[in-house]
Write a protein that holds these residues in place. Structure first.
Motif, PDB file in Angstrom:
ATOM      1  N   PHE A 181       0.878  -1.175   0.000  1.00 32.92           N
ATOM      2  CA  PHE A 181       0.000   0.000   0.000  1.00 32.92           C
ATOM      3  C   PHE A 181       0.910   1.218   0.000  1.00 32.92           C
ATOM      4  CE2 PHE A 181      -2.422  -3.414   1.961  1.00 32.92           C
ATOM      5  CZ  PHE A 181      -3.620  -3.358   1.273  1.00 32.92           C
ATOM      6  N   GLY A 182       1.019   1.833  -1.178  1.00 26.02           N
ATOM      7  CA  GLY A 182       2.006   2.894  -1.305  1.00 26.02           C
ATOM      8  C   GLY A 182       3.400   2.302  -1.162  1.00 26.02           C
ATOM      9  N   LYS A 183       4.185   2.860  -0.244  1.00 22.72           N
ATOM     10  CA  LYS A 183       5.544   2.366  -0.019  1.00 22.72           C
ATOM     11  C   LYS A 183       5.604   1.304   1.070  1.00 22.72           C
ATOM     12  CE  LYS A 183       7.765   6.667  -1.509  1.00 22.72           C
ATOM     13  NZ  LYS A 183       8.708   7.774  -1.119  1.00 22.72           N
ATOM     14  N   LEU A 184       4.443   0.981   1.659  1.00 21.38           N
ATOM     15  CA  LEU A 184       4.402   0.007   2.743  1.00 21.38           C
ATOM     16  C   LEU A 184       4.173  -1.392   2.180  1.00 21.38           C
ATOM     17  CD1 LEU A 184       4.395  -0.585   5.787  1.00 21.38           C
ATOM     18  CD2 LEU A 184       1.916  -0.181   5.762  1.00 21.38           C
ATOM     19  N   ASN A 185       5.175  -2.246   2.309  1.00 17.45           N
ATOM     20  CA  ASN A 185       5.073  -3.632   1.839  1.00 17.45           C
ATOM     21  C   ASN A 185       4.488  -4.468   2.971  1.00 17.45           C
ATOM     22  OD1 ASN A 185       5.316  -6.007   0.472  1.00 17.45           O
ATOM     23  ND2 ASN A 185       7.546  -6.151   0.655  1.00 17.45           N
ATOM     24  N   VAL A 186       3.228  -4.900   2.818  1.00 16.71           N
ATOM     25  CA  VAL A 186       2.519  -5.593   3.899  1.00 16.71           C
ATOM     26  C   VAL A 186       2.659  -7.105   3.790  1.00 16.71           C
ATOM     27  CG1 VAL A 186       0.295  -5.887   5.055  1.00 16.71           C
ATOM     28  CG2 VAL A 186       0.875  -3.683   4.027  1.00 16.71           C
ATOM     29  N   ILE A 187       2.505  -7.642   2.580  1.00 17.67           N
ATOM     30  CA  ILE A 187       2.662  -9.077   2.340  1.00 17.67           C
ATOM     31  C   ILE A 187       3.830  -9.263   1.392  1.00 17.67           C
ATOM     32  CG2 ILE A 187       1.582 -11.192   1.489  1.00 17.67           C
ATOM     33  CD1 ILE A 187       0.273 -10.142   3.989  1.00 17.67           C
ATOM     34  N   ASN A 188       4.751 -10.156   1.774  1.00 17.97           N
ATOM     35  CA  ASN A 188       6.009 -10.276   1.044  1.00 17.97           C
ATOM     36  C   ASN A 188       6.281 -11.718   0.643  1.00 17.97           C
ATOM     37  OD1 ASN A 188       8.571  -9.703  -0.009  1.00 17.97           O
ATOM     38  ND2 ASN A 188       9.558  -9.936   1.996  1.00 17.97           N
ATOM     39  N   GLN A 189       5.978 -12.053  -0.620  1.00 15.26           N
ATOM     40  CA  GLN A 189       6.257 -13.389  -1.155  1.00 15.26           C
ATOM     41  C   GLN A 189       5.742 -14.488  -0.215  1.00 15.26           C
ATOM     42  OE1 GLN A 189       8.086 -14.222  -4.288  1.00 15.26           O
ATOM     43  NE2 GLN A 189       7.218 -12.184  -4.574  1.00 15.26           N
ATOM     44  N   CYS A 190       4.497 -14.343   0.184  1.00 17.33           N
ATOM     45  CA  CYS A 190       3.892 -15.246   1.170  1.00 17.33           C
ATOM     46  C   CYS A 190       3.266 -16.461   0.483  1.00 17.33           C
ATOM     47  CB  CYS A 190       2.830 -14.503   1.972  1.00 17.33           C
ATOM     48  SG  CYS A 190       2.069 -15.506   3.266  1.00 17.33           S
ATOM     49  N   SER A 191       3.540 -17.638   1.028  1.00 17.28           N
ATOM     50  CA  SER A 191       2.950 -18.876   0.515  1.00 17.28           C
ATOM     51  C   SER A 191       2.426 -19.714   1.676  1.00 17.28           C
ATOM     52  CB  SER A 191       3.982 -19.693  -0.272  1.00 17.28           C
ATOM     53  OG  SER A 191       4.410 -19.009  -1.432  1.00 17.28           O
ATOM     54  N   ILE A 192       1.154 -20.087   1.608  1.00 22.54           N
ATOM     55  CA  ILE A 192       0.578 -21.002   2.596  1.00 22.54           C
ATOM     56  C   ILE A 192      -0.350 -21.979   1.890  1.00 22.54           C
ATOM     57  CG2 ILE A 192       0.654 -19.228   4.405  1.00 22.54           C
ATOM     58  CD1 ILE A 192      -2.432 -19.133   4.246  1.00 22.54           C
ATOM     59  N   GLN A 193      -0.628 -23.080   2.545  1.00 26.83           N
ATOM     60  CA  GLN A 193      -1.617 -24.034   2.058  1.00 26.83           C
ATOM     61  C   GLN A 193      -2.556 -24.377   3.203  1.00 26.83           C
ATOM     62  OE1 GLN A 193       0.128 -27.494   0.261  1.00 26.83           O
ATOM     63  NE2 GLN A 193       0.916 -26.369  -1.505  1.00 26.83           N
ATOM     64  N   VAL A 194      -3.838 -24.480   2.871  1.00 27.99           N
ATOM     65  CA  VAL A 194      -4.845 -24.890   3.844  1.00 27.99           C
ATOM     66  C   VAL A 194      -5.433 -26.206   3.375  1.00 27.99           C
ATOM     67  CG1 VAL A 194      -7.026 -24.312   4.974  1.00 27.99           C
ATOM     68  CG2 VAL A 194      -5.372 -22.497   4.440  1.00 27.99           C
ATOM     69  N   GLU A 195      -5.266 -27.248   4.178  1.00 28.64           N
ATOM     70  CA  GLU A 195      -5.731 -28.572   3.782  1.00 28.64           C
ATOM     71  C   GLU A 195      -7.243 -28.691   3.938  1.00 28.64           C
ATOM     72  OE1 GLU A 195      -3.613 -31.479   5.992  1.00 28.64           O
ATOM     73  OE2 GLU A 195      -1.722 -31.165   4.915  1.00 28.64           O
ATOM     74  N   LYS A 196      -7.846 -29.381   3.007  1.00 28.44           N
ATOM     75  CA  LYS A 196      -9.284 -29.623   3.052  1.00 28.44           C
ATOM     76  C   LYS A 196      -9.647 -30.373   4.328  1.00 28.44           C
ATOM     77  CE  LYS A 196     -13.028 -31.385   0.120  1.00 28.44           C
ATOM     78  NZ  LYS A 196     -13.334 -32.019  -1.188  1.00 28.44           N
ATOM     79  N   GLY A 197     -10.666 -29.858   5.027  1.00 30.05           N
ATOM     80  CA  GLY A 197     -11.122 -30.496   6.251  1.00 30.05           C
ATOM     81  C   GLY A 197     -10.357 -30.114   7.493  1.00 30.05           C
ATOM     82  N   SER A 198      -9.401 -29.195   7.362  1.00 31.69           N
ATOM     83  CA  SER A 198      -8.601 -28.788   8.523  1.00 31.69           C
ATOM     84  C   SER A 198      -9.196 -27.558   9.199  1.00 31.69           C
ATOM     85  CB  SER A 198      -7.161 -28.484   8.093  1.00 31.69           C
ATOM     86  OG  SER A 198      -7.104 -27.262   7.353  1.00 31.69           O
ATOM     87  N   ILE A 199      -8.740 -27.311  10.419  1.00 33.08           N
ATOM     88  CA  ILE A 199      -8.932 -26.021  11.073  1.00 33.08           C
ATOM     89  C   ILE A 199      -7.533 -25.459  11.269  1.00 33.08           C
ATOM     90  CG2 ILE A 199      -9.876 -24.754  13.036  1.00 33.08           C
ATOM     91  CD1 ILE A 199     -11.760 -27.059  13.577  1.00 33.08           C
ATOM     92  N   THR A 200      -7.146 -24.552  10.400  1.00 37.15           N
ATOM     93  CA  THR A 200      -5.788 -24.019  10.367  1.00 37.15           C
ATOM     94  C   THR A 200      -5.758 -22.655  11.046  1.00 37.15           C
ATOM     95  OG1 THR A 200      -5.288 -25.190   8.308  1.00 37.15           O
ATOM     96  CG2 THR A 200      -3.897 -23.301   8.863  1.00 37.15           C
ATOM     97  N   GLY A 201      -4.821 -22.483  11.966  1.00 33.30           N
ATOM     98  CA  GLY A 201      -4.676 -21.212  12.659  1.00 33.30           C
ATOM     99  C   GLY A 201      -3.673 -20.313  11.964  1.00 33.30           C
ATOM    100  N   LEU A 202      -3.942 -19.017  11.971  1.00 33.69           N
ATOM    101  CA  LEU A 202      -3.021 -18.021  11.414  1.00 33.69           C
ATOM    102  C   LEU A 202      -2.781 -16.976  12.493  1.00 33.69           C
ATOM    103  CD1 LEU A 202      -1.477 -17.025   8.871  1.00 33.69           C
ATOM    104  CD2 LEU A 202      -3.516 -15.694   8.294  1.00 33.69           C
ATOM    105  N   ILE A 203      -1.570 -16.944  13.043  1.00 38.17           N
ATOM    106  CA  ILE A 203      -1.259 -16.025  14.123  1.00 38.17           C
ATOM    107  C   ILE A 203      -0.026 -15.206  13.745  1.00 38.17           C
ATOM    108  CG2 ILE A 203      -2.241 -17.625  15.819  1.00 38.17           C
ATOM    109  CD1 ILE A 203       0.632 -18.257  16.725  1.00 38.17           C
ATOM    110  N   GLY A 204       0.271 -14.221  14.567  1.00 38.70           N
ATOM    111  CA  GLY A 204       1.440 -13.385  14.333  1.00 38.70           C
ATOM    112  C   GLY A 204       1.332 -12.094  15.099  1.00 38.70           C
ATOM    113  N   PRO A 205       2.455 -11.393  15.289  1.00 34.32           N
ATOM    114  CA  PRO A 205       2.439 -10.124  16.013  1.00 34.32           C
ATOM    115  C   PRO A 205       1.592  -9.071  15.309  1.00 34.32           C
ATOM    116  CG  PRO A 205       4.689 -10.909  15.618  1.00 34.32           C
ATOM    117  CD  PRO A 205       3.782 -11.744  14.792  1.00 34.32           C
TER     118      PRO A 205
END
Length: 256
Positions: free
Chosen positions: A14-38
């Motif tokens: 967003f402008g000069k602010l890089n918020v997401i940087n070459q991010c890769s994740i996978q969510v498996e079918k039937g899972s409950i996947t948590g996404l945490i972070g500061p």
């Protein structure tokens, strides 16, 4: 395991602010996947990209084996990808039951001509939608507030109603954004129980952003840790909680 969501090398600025940087994740079918972070890790931005609120600058989003990069939220909704919000988005001057009945799209009664020329079909479909809404209310144990204005519900009841909306369209994948925020401990247990029931009995897949680590520990496997817009580590909650990098990332910060 089969992946239902694949985020491949996604970036967003967003402008000069890089918020997401070459991010890769996978969510498996039937899972409950948590996404945490500061705070500021980019979790909500990543959610918004997956949900089609805005497109990534680069990279791909694959949903159920199909490239859906850049598709808007309404098209993803019709494919069974839904999200809830930290602040519930109820229609406050409608009852809990009416809120649920509003969810399915393409209802015949939305067209004025149908109400004039096909009234029996409109009534029949409305009865079907009403019955489904009643079934959802029964599933969520909200019978005692079904005729209450949604604006008068407690924070926890509104979150349960939000969860109920996903059931009105037979969602395949639900993105839960801090659903525990503002919910008392009693109703939080109901939320946890219903998420588990939807997962185990109806096959829902969940991706969960949550600051309540007890909730993450009870519900989620695996857990993905995001930091500075990319994945730091992924594993079980026990592995995450004992990881020195994760401890360092959270030191002196609030989980969000």
């Amino acid at each position: 395991m089969e992946s239902v969501i694949e985020v491949n090398n996604v970036s967003k600025s967003f402008g000069k602010l890089n918020v997401i940087n070459q991010c890769s994740i996978q969510v498996e079918k039937g899972s409950i996947t948590g996404l945490i972070g500061p705070n500021g890790a980019g979790k909500s931005t990543l959610f918004n990209i997956i949900a089609g609120v805005f497109p990534p600058d680069s990279g791909r989003i694959v949903f159920d084996g199909e490239d859906v990069t850049g598709l808007p939220s309404n098209q993803l909704f019709s494919r069974g990808l839904l999200r809830t919000f930290q602040i519930a988005h109820e229609f406050s001057h409608m009852t809990a039951l009416e809120n649920l009945m509003m969810v399915p799209s393409g209802q015949l009664g939305e067209n004025l001509l149908n109400t004039w020329f096909k009234p029996s079909l409109v009534r029949s479909q409305e009865q079907e939608v009403r019955q489904k809404a009643l079934d959802v209310i029964d599933f969520l144990k909200l019978e005692h507030v079904k005729n209450e204005l949604a604006g008068n519900l407690s924070g926890g009841q509104k979150k349960l109603l939000e969860l109920g909306r996903t059931m009105m369209v037979d969602a395949h994948v639900v993105l839960l954004d801090e659903i525990a925020a503002g919910v008392n401990r009693t109703l939080l247990k109901d939320l946890n129980d219903n998420i588990l029931r939807l997962n185990r009995e109806l096959g829902y897949t969940f991706l969960v952003i949550e600051h309540d680590m007890d909730m993450i520990a009870k519900l989620c496997n695996p857990v993905i840790v995001l930091a500075q817009g990319s994945v730091m580590v992924e594993g079980t909650i026990e592995e995450i909680q004992s990881n020195p990098e994760v401890i360092d990332a959270y030191f002196g910060t609030d989980v969000s």
